[in-house]
Design a protein around this motif. Structure first.
Motif, PDB file in Angstrom:
ATOM      1  N   LEU A  60     -24.278   6.558   1.174  1.00 27.23           N
ATOM      2  CA  LEU A  60     -22.936   6.021   0.915  1.00 27.23           C
ATOM      3  C   LEU A  60     -22.315   6.719  -0.297  1.00 27.23           C
ATOM      4  O   LEU A  60     -21.127   7.096  -0.278  1.00 27.23           O
ATOM      5  CB  LEU A  60     -23.010   4.509   0.678  1.00 27.23           C
ATOM      6  CG  LEU A  60     -21.690   3.824   0.309  1.00 27.23           C
ATOM      7  CD1 LEU A  60     -20.662   3.985   1.422  1.00 27.23           C
ATOM      8  CD2 LEU A  60     -21.921   2.343   0.001  1.00 27.23           C
ATOM      9  N   THR A  61     -23.113   6.887  -1.358  1.00 29.62           N
ATOM     10  CA  THR A  61     -22.617   7.566  -2.557  1.00 29.62           C
ATOM     11  C   THR A  61     -22.198   8.998  -2.235  1.00 29.62           C
ATOM     12  O   THR A  61     -21.146   9.481  -2.686  1.00 29.62           O
ATOM     13  CB  THR A  61     -23.702   7.570  -3.653  1.00 29.62           C
ATOM     14  OG1 THR A  61     -24.043   6.224  -3.978  1.00 29.62           O
ATOM     15  CG2 THR A  61     -23.203   8.279  -4.901  1.00 29.62           C
ATOM     16  N   GLU A  62     -23.020   9.674  -1.427  1.00 31.11           N
ATOM     17  CA  GLU A  62     -22.703  11.052  -1.046  1.00 31.11           C
ATOM     18  C   GLU A  62     -21.418  11.114  -0.221  1.00 31.11           C
ATOM     19  O   GLU A  62     -20.590  12.017  -0.406  1.00 31.11           O
ATOM     20  CB  GLU A  62     -23.865  11.645  -0.256  1.00 31.11           C
ATOM     21  CG  GLU A  62     -25.124  11.860  -1.103  1.00 31.11           C
ATOM     22  CD  GLU A  62     -26.311  12.300  -0.270  1.00 31.11           C
ATOM     23  OE1 GLU A  62     -26.197  12.269   0.990  1.00 31.11           O
ATOM     24  OE2 GLU A  62     -27.362  12.663  -0.849  1.00 31.11           O
ATOM     25  N   SER A  63     -21.239  10.163   0.671  1.00 29.07           N
ATOM     26  CA  SER A  63     -20.021  10.142   1.492  1.00 29.07           C
ATOM     27  C   SER A  63     -18.794   9.874   0.639  1.00 29.07           C
ATOM     28  O   SER A  63     -17.716  10.464   0.852  1.00 29.07           O
ATOM     29  CB  SER A  63     -20.154   9.074   2.591  1.00 29.07           C
ATOM     30  OG  SER A  63     -21.172   9.414   3.506  1.00 29.07           O
ATOM     31  N   GLN A  64     -18.917   8.979  -0.316  1.00 26.39           N
ATOM     32  CA  GLN A  64     -17.790   8.673  -1.199  1.00 26.39           C
ATOM     33  C   GLN A  64     -17.411   9.890  -2.045  1.00 26.39           C
ATOM     34  O   GLN A  64     -16.231  10.132  -2.310  1.00 26.39           O
ATOM     35  CB  GLN A  64     -18.145   7.481  -2.096  1.00 26.39           C
ATOM     36  CG  GLN A  64     -18.216   6.167  -1.332  1.00 26.39           C
ATOM     37  CD  GLN A  64     -18.803   5.032  -2.156  1.00 26.39           C
ATOM     38  OE1 GLN A  64     -19.571   5.257  -3.102  1.00 26.39           O
ATOM     39  NE2 GLN A  64     -18.453   3.795  -1.790  1.00 26.39           N
ATOM     40  N   ASP A  65     -18.434  10.667  -2.454  1.00 31.49           N
ATOM     41  CA  ASP A  65     -18.166  11.896  -3.203  1.00 31.49           C
ATOM     42  C   ASP A  65     -17.460  12.928  -2.327  1.00 31.49           C
ATOM     43  O   ASP A  65     -16.579  13.671  -2.797  1.00 31.49           O
ATOM     44  CB  ASP A  65     -19.474  12.478  -3.746  1.00 31.49           C
ATOM     45  CG  ASP A  65     -20.068  11.635  -4.870  1.00 31.49           C
ATOM     46  OD1 ASP A  65     -19.313  10.818  -5.441  1.00 31.49           O
ATOM     47  OD2 ASP A  65     -21.275  11.771  -5.148  1.00 31.49           O
ATOM     48  N   MET A  66     -17.842  12.988  -1.037  1.00 29.48           N
ATOM     49  CA  MET A  66     -17.217  13.941  -0.112  1.00 29.48           C
ATOM     50  C   MET A  66     -15.737  13.644   0.079  1.00 29.48           C
ATOM     51  O   MET A  66     -14.921  14.556   0.233  1.00 29.48           O
ATOM     52  CB  MET A  66     -17.925  13.896   1.244  1.00 29.48           C
ATOM     53  CG  MET A  66     -19.278  14.565   1.272  1.00 29.48           C
ATOM     54  SD  MET A  66     -19.991  14.520   2.938  1.00 29.48           S
ATOM     55  CE  MET A  66     -21.654  15.107   2.602  1.00 29.48           C
TER      56      MET A  66
END
Length: 358
Positions: A60-66
């Motif tokens: 989720l954190t990685e997707s939010q960063d993307m």
């Protein structure tokens, strides 16, 4: 809430159990090894849910960063993925919470299911037989074993009363919400005018009691042997195989006559007696529950109306959680999971609140 310290403790306990289970002679004590094996399985499920929960949080954190990356194509893909991840994270967090709750020590036990015809005469006895068939089909689908301990058939092919033992994994945990009055609305086979009648049967689900739960002292138990009576076959009716057990302090009486063996009938009667005495103890404990929880799931008492089976509308309504499904035909074939799962979820939510995890 920070679950990490709790998980660390659970992981250490899981590793300890792993080591114990690998030692020679672990399974020599069947009862103890069974309890530890079940604890190991439950802890394994908890840790698997926790690890998956952590993984999904990272994604989720990685997707939010993307989404913030400036790459429109990646941002669009990540934005579509975020709601899916959030939903999965919510589900996993709930699984972790449920697994952290202190287990009911009785949940893993086998169960005695008592079904009695209530108001409605012959129709009530036929409905009692329908419930027996429903539970038997459900048990069969789960790979559980069903054994009749005692029964009193009615003249029309139903049951005035029957006691079954259902053995398998987590039987009492799954079936414990079935205790109470089950009401049926339908046109009886004997009704010439086609009028709908209302009848009822009472169900009591008891955890199978072990000898350590109650010490049945010799001076508190009176055992009598007598001649069997009623339906049961020629062999039963011509032998003094019936056994009646009286628990003097409580006045509880159990009579078993289904088997041809006096010894087997005595064993069955004592099994039922111990479970009924354990039920009394449970009811005393239930009185300590919060009023809200009792109103949500009910006290589990035999007198409480819990469910209505309406045949003309093909409807089943569980009054405790105000849930109605329109698949009575399949429900009576043992496909009762939908309502049982909803009852379990409601009870767990209340337990989470009481434990301060909500």
């Amino acid at each position: 809430m920070d679950y990490a310290p709790i998980i660390a403790t659970k992981r250490a306990r899981f590793q300890l159990l792993e080591d114990l289970m690998g030692q020679p002679g672990f399974f020599d004590d069947a009862k103890k090894s069974g309890e530890l094996t079940r604890e190991h399985r439950l802890l394994g499920n908890l840790l698997a849910s926790w690890d998956e929960y952590q993984k999904q949080l990272t994604e989720l954190t990685e997707s939010q960063d993307m989404v913030k990356s400036g790459d429109e194509e990646l941002a669009a893909m990540a934005e579509a993925e975020i709601p899916v991840l959030q939903k999965r994270i919510e589900e996993l967090e709930q699984q972790v919470q449920f697994s952290i709750l202190p287990p009911d020590p009785l949940e893993g036990r086998d169960a005695l299911v008592e079904v009695r015809a209530g108001t409605g005469g012959d129709e009530a006895s036929l409905f009692a037989a329908d419930l027996v068939r429903m539970y038997s089909r459900f048990a069969e689908a789960r790979g559980w074993k069903v054994e009749t301990l005692e029964s009193s058939p009615s003249d029309v092919g139903g049951f005035k009363e029957i006691v079954m033992k259902i053995a398998g994994e987590d039987v009492f945990r799954v079936l414990k919400y079935e205790s109470g009055v089950h009401r049926v609305q339908r046109v009886p086979a004997t009704e010439a005018q086609g009028r709908i009648h209302t009848s009822a049967a009472t169900v009591a689900v008891l955890p199978e009691a072990e000898e350590v739960d109650f010490e049945l002292k010799a001076d508190e138990v009176r055992i009598e042997v007598c001649r069997s009576s009623g339906a049961g076959g020629q062999g039963v009716n011509t032998t003094d195989s019936a056994v009646q057990v009286l628990h003097i302090p409580t006045g509880t009486i159990v009579r078993c006559q289904d088997g041809r063996s006096q010894i087997k009938n005595k064993e069955k009667a004592l099994t039922i007696l111990r479970s009924r005495l354990l039920e009394r103890k449970q009811q005393e404990e239930a009185a300590k529950y919060s009023a809200h929880r009792r109103s949500l799931i009910g006290s589990g008492g035999r007198e409480e109306k819990i469910r209505t089976y309406n045949y003309p509308q093909n409807r089943v309504t569980d009054h405790r959680i105000e849930m109605t499904v329109y698949n009575l035909d399949m429900f009576m074939e043992g496909r009762v999971d939908q309502i049982l799962d909803a009852l379990l979820a409601s009870d767990l939510q209340e337990r989470l609140a009481e434990a301060g995890l909500r």
